[in-house]
Design a protein around this motif. Structure first.
Motif, PDB file in Angstrom:
ATOM      1  N   ARG A  16      -0.421  80.596  21.606  1.00 35.28           N
ATOM      2  CA  ARG A  16      -0.532  82.037  21.209  1.00 35.28           C
ATOM      3  C   ARG A  16      -0.654  82.017  19.714  1.00 35.28           C
ATOM      4  N   ASP A  17      -1.641  82.238  18.866  1.00 34.63           N
ATOM      5  CA  ASP A  17      -1.501  82.047  17.463  1.00 34.63           C
ATOM      6  C   ASP A  17      -0.484  80.924  17.064  1.00 34.63           C
ATOM      7  N   GLY A  18      -1.014  79.766  17.772  1.00 32.23           N
ATOM      8  CA  GLY A  18      -0.478  78.433  17.256  1.00 32.23           C
ATOM      9  C   GLY A  18       0.927  78.281  17.866  1.00 32.23           C
ATOM     10  N   ALA A  19       1.574  79.005  18.320  1.00 27.15           N
ATOM     11  CA  ALA A  19       2.745  78.975  19.029  1.00 27.15           C
ATOM     12  C   ALA A  19       2.700  78.484  20.551  1.00 27.15           C
ATOM     13  N   PRO A  20       3.374  77.408  21.001  1.00 31.83           N
ATOM     14  CA  PRO A  20       3.163  76.913  22.480  1.00 31.83           C
ATOM     15  C   PRO A  20       3.934  78.125  23.227  1.00 31.83           C
ATOM     16  N   ILE A  21       3.032  78.260  24.440  1.00 33.08           N
ATOM     17  CA  ILE A  21       3.732  78.827  25.585  1.00 33.08           C
ATOM     18  C   ILE A  21       3.962  78.091  26.810  1.00 33.08           C
ATOM     19  N   PRO A  22       5.076  78.116  27.294  1.00 30.95           N
ATOM     20  CA  PRO A  22       5.487  77.160  28.292  1.00 30.95           C
ATOM     21  C   PRO A  22       5.112  77.601  29.528  1.00 30.95           C
ATOM     22  N   ALA A  23       4.466  76.908  30.172  1.00 34.94           N
ATOM     23  CA  ALA A  23       3.990  77.159  31.816  1.00 34.94           C
ATOM     24  C   ALA A  23       4.552  75.746  32.528  1.00 34.94           C
ATOM     25  N   THR A  24       5.593  76.030  33.284  1.00 39.52           N
ATOM     26  CA  THR A  24       6.116  74.859  33.676  1.00 39.52           C
ATOM     27  C   THR A  24       6.183  74.964  35.206  1.00 39.52           C
ATOM     28  N   ALA A  25       5.956  75.952  35.815  1.00 44.76           N
ATOM     29  CA  ALA A  25       5.721  75.985  37.218  1.00 44.76           C
ATOM     30  C   ALA A  25       4.374  74.939  37.803  1.00 44.76           C
ATOM     31  N   PRO A  26       4.456  74.248  38.545  1.00 40.07           N
ATOM     32  CA  PRO A  26       3.344  73.394  38.950  1.00 40.07           C
ATOM     33  C   PRO A  26       2.126  74.058  39.324  1.00 40.07           C
ATOM     34  N   LYS A  27       2.361  75.005  40.356  1.00 39.05           N
ATOM     35  CA  LYS A  27       1.429  75.701  40.978  1.00 39.05           C
ATOM     36  C   LYS A  27       0.735  76.496  39.942  1.00 39.05           C
ATOM     37  N   GLN A  28       1.466  77.195  38.879  1.00 35.49           N
ATOM     38  CA  GLN A  28       0.780  78.026  37.925  1.00 35.49           C
ATOM     39  C   GLN A  28       0.168  76.999  37.054  1.00 35.49           C
ATOM     40  N   ARG A  29       0.310  75.984  36.755  1.00 34.43           N
ATOM     41  CA  ARG A  29      -0.307  74.952  35.933  1.00 34.43           C
ATOM     42  C   ARG A  29      -1.459  74.623  36.650  1.00 34.43           C
ATOM     43  N   ALA A  30      -1.505  74.246  37.897  1.00 32.07           N
ATOM     44  CA  ALA A  30      -2.513  73.985  38.729  1.00 32.07           C
ATOM     45  C   ALA A  30      -3.587  74.933  38.866  1.00 32.07           C
ATOM     46  N   LEU A  31      -3.052  76.230  39.071  1.00 28.51           N
ATOM     47  CA  LEU A  31      -4.201  77.423  39.067  1.00 28.51           C
ATOM     48  C   LEU A  31      -4.767  77.455  37.587  1.00 28.51           C
ATOM     49  N   LEU A  32      -4.149  77.579  36.616  1.00 29.56           N
ATOM     50  CA  LEU A  32      -4.532  77.621  35.289  1.00 29.56           C
ATOM     51  C   LEU A  32      -5.827  76.541  35.023  1.00 29.56           C
ATOM     52  N   ALA A  33      -5.295  75.329  35.293  1.00 30.40           N
ATOM     53  CA  ALA A  33      -6.288  74.195  35.075  1.00 30.40           C
ATOM     54  C   ALA A  33      -7.448  74.537  35.920  1.00 30.40           C
ATOM     55  N   ARG A  34      -7.263  74.886  37.065  1.00 28.17           N
ATOM     56  CA  ARG A  34      -8.670  75.304  37.749  1.00 28.17           C
ATOM     57  C   ARG A  34      -9.513  76.156  37.249  1.00 28.17           C
ATOM     58  N   LEU A  35      -8.819  77.280  36.915  1.00 28.02           N
ATOM     59  CA  LEU A  35      -9.687  78.469  36.000  1.00 28.02           C
ATOM     60  C   LEU A  35     -10.181  77.992  34.945  1.00 28.02           C
ATOM     61  N   LEU A  36      -9.435  77.356  34.066  1.00 27.66           N
ATOM     62  CA  LEU A  36     -10.025  76.798  32.925  1.00 27.66           C
ATOM     63  C   LEU A  36     -11.274  75.880  32.962  1.00 27.66           C
ATOM     64  N   LEU A  37     -11.317  75.118  34.042  1.00 23.26           N
ATOM     65  CA  LEU A  37     -12.489  74.392  34.038  1.00 23.26           C
ATOM     66  C   LEU A  37     -13.621  75.165  34.672  1.00 23.26           C
ATOM     67  N   SER A  38     -13.738  76.457  35.010  1.00 27.66           N
ATOM     68  CA  SER A  38     -14.720  77.281  35.083  1.00 27.66           C
ATOM     69  C   SER A  38     -14.407  78.527  34.241  1.00 27.66           C
ATOM     70  N   LEU A  39     -14.252  78.214  33.005  1.00 23.03           N
ATOM     71  CA  LEU A  39     -13.839  79.443  32.294  1.00 23.03           C
ATOM     72  C   LEU A  39     -14.884  80.611  32.315  1.00 23.03           C
ATOM     73  N   GLY A  40     -14.441  81.604  32.528  1.00 21.89           N
ATOM     74  CA  GLY A  40     -15.215  82.868  32.436  1.00 21.89           C
ATOM     75  C   GLY A  40     -16.280  82.829  33.821  1.00 21.89           C
ATOM     76  N   GLU A  41     -16.160  81.626  34.824  1.00 21.95           N
ATOM     77  CA  GLU A  41     -16.870  81.896  35.959  1.00 21.95           C
ATOM     78  C   GLU A  41     -15.857  82.212  37.030  1.00 21.95           C
ATOM     79  N   PRO A  42     -16.106  83.006  37.955  1.00 21.59           N
ATOM     80  CA  PRO A  42     -15.333  83.446  39.023  1.00 21.59           C
ATOM     81  C   PRO A  42     -15.345  82.112  40.164  1.00 21.59           C
ATOM     82  N   VAL A  43     -13.997  82.059  40.365  1.00 17.51           N
ATOM     83  CA  VAL A  43     -13.672  80.828  41.419  1.00 17.51           C
ATOM     84  C   VAL A  43     -13.117  81.565  42.689  1.00 17.51           C
ATOM     85  N   PRO A  44     -14.061  81.430  43.779  1.00 16.75           N
ATOM     86  CA  PRO A  44     -13.442  82.136  45.116  1.00 16.75           C
ATOM     87  C   PRO A  44     -11.820  82.018  45.470  1.00 16.75           C
TER      88      PRO A  44
END
Length: 153
Positions: A16-44
């Motif tokens: 955010r504004d060049g500063a890292p935001i830590p996301a360390t929880a594995p499920k949180q990272r996995a959820l974010l990764a899945r949503l990023l690969l469909s950026l802007g499109e809904p995932v059921p």
């Protein structure tokens, strides 16, 4: 979603504004990764739940999933993850994702003078910091998505 940047062309990073935001929880990272690969499109929702637990759903999977969504909203901002009739979508500008910038630059390298094409390709390749999602390797949530990002990149 001003100021947010997502990097997937290497270890998953959020800034955010060049500063890292830590996301360390594995499920949180996995959820974010899945949503990023469909950026802007809904995932059921069911697809996200299934992916997060690789078919081995705990009895409390739905409640745990909603906790993951809440945690992601706390991390990125309340408007970042949007619930739609078709599922959940991550709201961000397309250029906030390095993979989208890579694709745009690579597509732009197909036209124009050779020197401009080469410069665009160099800019595109400079976005890569290593294999996509190496920190999520072996996680069934992203294995197919990792392969898809390599093919489309």
């Amino acid at each position: 979603m001003d100021g947010l940047e997502f990097r997937v062309l290497g270890p998953l990073e959020i800034r955010r504004d060049g500063a890292p935001i830590p996301a360390t929880a594995p499920k949180q990272r996995a959820l974010l990764a899945r949503l990023l690969l469909s950026l802007g499109e809904p995932v059921p929702q069911d697809e996200l739940i299934e992916a997060l637990w690789n078919g081995d759903l705990p009895r409390t999977a739905r409640a745990a999933f909603h906790n993951q969504i809440r945690a992601l909203r706390r991390l990125l901002g309340p408007e970042a993850v949007e619930r739609r009739a078709a599922g959940y979508a991550l709201r961000a500008e397309p250029d906030a994702l390095d993979l989208a910038r890579f694709r745009r630059l690579a597509a732009g390298a197909r036209r124009g003078p050779a020197s401009e094409r080469a410069a665009r390709l160099r800019d595109a390749l400079a976005l890569w910091r290593g294999p996509a999602f190496p920190d999520l390797a072996g996680d069934s949530t992203t294995e197919a998505d990792r392969a898809r990002s390599r093919r489309s990149a």
